[in-house]
Design an enzyme around this catalytic site. Structure first.
Site, PDB file in Angstrom:
ATOM      1  N   GLN A 292      49.143 -11.545 -36.146  1.00 57.24           N
ATOM      2  CA  GLN A 292      48.641 -10.332 -35.489  1.00 57.24           C
ATOM      3  C   GLN A 292      47.543 -10.729 -34.401  1.00 57.24           C
ATOM      4  O   GLN A 292      47.211 -10.087 -33.476  1.00 57.24           O
ATOM      5  CB  GLN A 292      48.303  -9.286 -36.191  1.00 57.24           C
ATOM      6  CG  GLN A 292      49.531  -8.615 -37.155  1.00 57.24           C
ATOM      7  CD  GLN A 292      48.796  -7.185 -37.525  1.00 57.24           C
ATOM      8  OE1 GLN A 292      48.474  -7.396 -38.835  1.00 57.24           O
ATOM      9  NE2 GLN A 292      48.972  -6.342 -37.048  1.00 57.24           N
TER      10      GLN A 292
ATOM     11  N   HIS B 150      54.105  -9.627 -42.203  1.00 54.21           N
ATOM     12  CA  HIS B 150      53.785 -10.209 -40.980  1.00 54.21           C
ATOM     13  C   HIS B 150      53.957 -11.621 -41.237  1.00 54.21           C
ATOM     14  O   HIS B 150      54.132 -12.352 -40.235  1.00 54.21           O
ATOM     15  CB  HIS B 150      52.447  -9.675 -40.707  1.00 54.21           C
ATOM     16  CG  HIS B 150      52.394  -8.324 -40.041  1.00 54.21           C
ATOM     17  ND1 HIS B 150      52.939  -7.983 -38.777  1.00 54.21           N
ATOM     18  CD2 HIS B 150      51.732  -7.210 -40.191  1.00 54.21           C
ATOM     19  CE1 HIS B 150      52.727  -7.027 -38.437  1.00 54.21           C
ATOM     20  NE2 HIS B 150      51.905  -6.400 -39.224  1.00 54.21           N
TER      21      HIS B 150
ATOM     22  N   HIS C 180      53.176  -4.691 -46.437  1.00 52.26           N
ATOM     23  CA  HIS C 180      53.386  -4.737 -44.976  1.00 52.26           C
ATOM     24  C   HIS C 180      52.539  -5.902 -44.281  1.00 52.26           C
ATOM     25  O   HIS C 180      52.997  -6.572 -43.368  1.00 52.26           O
ATOM     26  CB  HIS C 180      52.486  -3.576 -44.285  1.00 52.26           C
ATOM     27  CG  HIS C 180      52.345  -3.328 -42.957  1.00 52.26           C
ATOM     28  ND1 HIS C 180      53.027  -2.204 -42.179  1.00 52.26           N
ATOM     29  CD2 HIS C 180      52.101  -3.964 -41.953  1.00 52.26           C
ATOM     30  CE1 HIS C 180      52.647  -2.546 -40.992  1.00 52.26           C
ATOM     31  NE2 HIS C 180      52.141  -3.384 -40.859  1.00 52.26           N
ATOM     32  N   GLU C 181      51.282  -6.379 -44.854  1.00 50.39           N
ATOM     33  CA  GLU C 181      50.700  -7.524 -44.373  1.00 50.39           C
ATOM     34  C   GLU C 181      51.511  -8.733 -44.710  1.00 50.39           C
ATOM     35  O   GLU C 181      51.668  -9.784 -43.805  1.00 50.39           O
ATOM     36  CB  GLU C 181      49.323  -7.575 -44.856  1.00 50.39           C
ATOM     37  CG  GLU C 181      48.360  -6.552 -44.375  1.00 50.39           C
ATOM     38  CD  GLU C 181      48.471  -5.930 -42.822  1.00 50.39           C
ATOM     39  OE1 GLU C 181      48.702  -6.795 -42.044  1.00 50.39           O
ATOM     40  OE2 GLU C 181      48.378  -4.824 -42.666  1.00 50.39           O
TER      41      GLU C 181
ATOM     42  N   CYS D  25      51.316   0.241 -37.231  1.00 51.66           N
ATOM     43  CA  CYS D  25      50.954  -1.093 -37.244  1.00 51.66           C
ATOM     44  C   CYS D  25      49.972  -1.306 -35.939  1.00 51.66           C
ATOM     45  O   CYS D  25      50.249  -0.827 -34.973  1.00 51.66           O
ATOM     46  CB  CYS D  25      52.246  -1.852 -37.211  1.00 51.66           C
ATOM     47  SG  CYS D  25      51.801  -3.755 -37.068  1.00 51.66           S
ATOM     48  N   LEU D  26      48.957  -2.032 -35.938  1.00 52.50           N
ATOM     49  CA  LEU D  26      47.880  -2.355 -34.962  1.00 52.50           C
ATOM     50  C   LEU D  26      48.919  -2.900 -34.046  1.00 52.50           C
ATOM     51  O   LEU D  26      48.428  -2.919 -32.573  1.00 52.50           O
ATOM     52  CB  LEU D  26      46.922  -3.188 -35.245  1.00 52.50           C
ATOM     53  CG  LEU D  26      45.752  -2.541 -36.156  1.00 52.50           C
ATOM     54  CD1 LEU D  26      44.622  -3.553 -36.597  1.00 52.50           C
ATOM     55  CD2 LEU D  26      45.174  -1.270 -35.642  1.00 52.50           C
TER      56      LEU D  26
ATOM     57  N   GLY E  67      44.709  -3.053 -42.630  1.00 55.64           N
ATOM     58  CA  GLY E  67      44.993  -4.526 -43.061  1.00 55.64           C
ATOM     59  C   GLY E  67      45.161  -5.077 -42.015  1.00 55.64           C
ATOM     60  O   GLY E  67      45.575  -4.556 -40.837  1.00 55.64           O
TER      61      GLY E  67
HETATM   62 ZN   LIG Z   1      51.124  -4.397 -39.282  1.00 57.38          ZN
END
Ligand SMILES: [Zn+2]
Length: 175
Positions: free
Chosen positions: A57, A145, A141-142, A99-100, A52
């Site tokens: 991000q 963000h 989660h997304e 998380c990236l 995701g």
């Molecule tokens: Zn994330």
């Protein structure tokens, strides 16, 4: 999706980049520019092995997320959601998240187990998804963000302290 050419690599913003704690703006118009962004985000998500990705991000404060749930039958068919929002949630469960934008650390995060999400698709049509499991987790989660919330903001004080220590230790080693 294929008609949108890759525009070059998007850079993943990493914690503690301030943009990650900002709120994203509603997408008023879904046109080619917005679809191109989503397509580039999918490319970046795949490149970095994410499941995701949210626009902040990659440094863009717009309410866009892309999701590719590798555990579902839908593997290889990424979702694009504009202005996603959770309208119902049920239950509570723990799940290990990473998380990236927060490299190298994972933590168990407690969240609602299943959700109903409304969003607009790349064609501007309304989408409603009722889901549990991994997909519900990714969506929450997304969407977090888009509101400037990271998974490390969702864990208790002690866990957070431990995670932040891990992050700073890692930086020290890399230096
Ligand atoms: Zn994330």
């Amino acid at each position: 999706m294929l008609k949108y050419k890759p525009m070059g690599k998007l850079k993943i913003r990493k914690y503690p980049d301030k943009i990650l704690s900002k709120k994203s703006a509603v997408v008023r118009n879904i046109g080619d520019k917005e679809r191109q962004l989503a397509s580039d985000m999918i490319e970046a998500m795949r490149e970095f092995d994410g499941i995701g990705l949210a626009a902040p991000q990659v440094g863009i404060l717009k309410r866009v997320i892309v999701v590719e749930d590798a555990t579902s039958n839908n593997k290889g068919v990424p979702y694009i959601f504009f202005n996603p929002r959770i309208i119902k949630q049920k239950g509570r469960c723990g799940f290990c998240e990473g998380c990236l934008s927060v490299s190298g650390v994972t933590s168990d995060v407690i969240r609602p187990e299943s959700v109903v999400m409304e969003a607009l698709g790349p064609d501007g049509k309304e989408i409603k998804i009722e889901t549990g499991g991994v997909l519900a987790r990714i969506l929450q989660h997304e969407i977090d963000h888009l509101d400037g919330i990271l998974f490390i903001d969702r864990v208790n004080f002690f866990k957070r302290k431990k995670i932040l220590k891990q992050i700073s230790t890692k930086v020290c080693i890399e230096l």
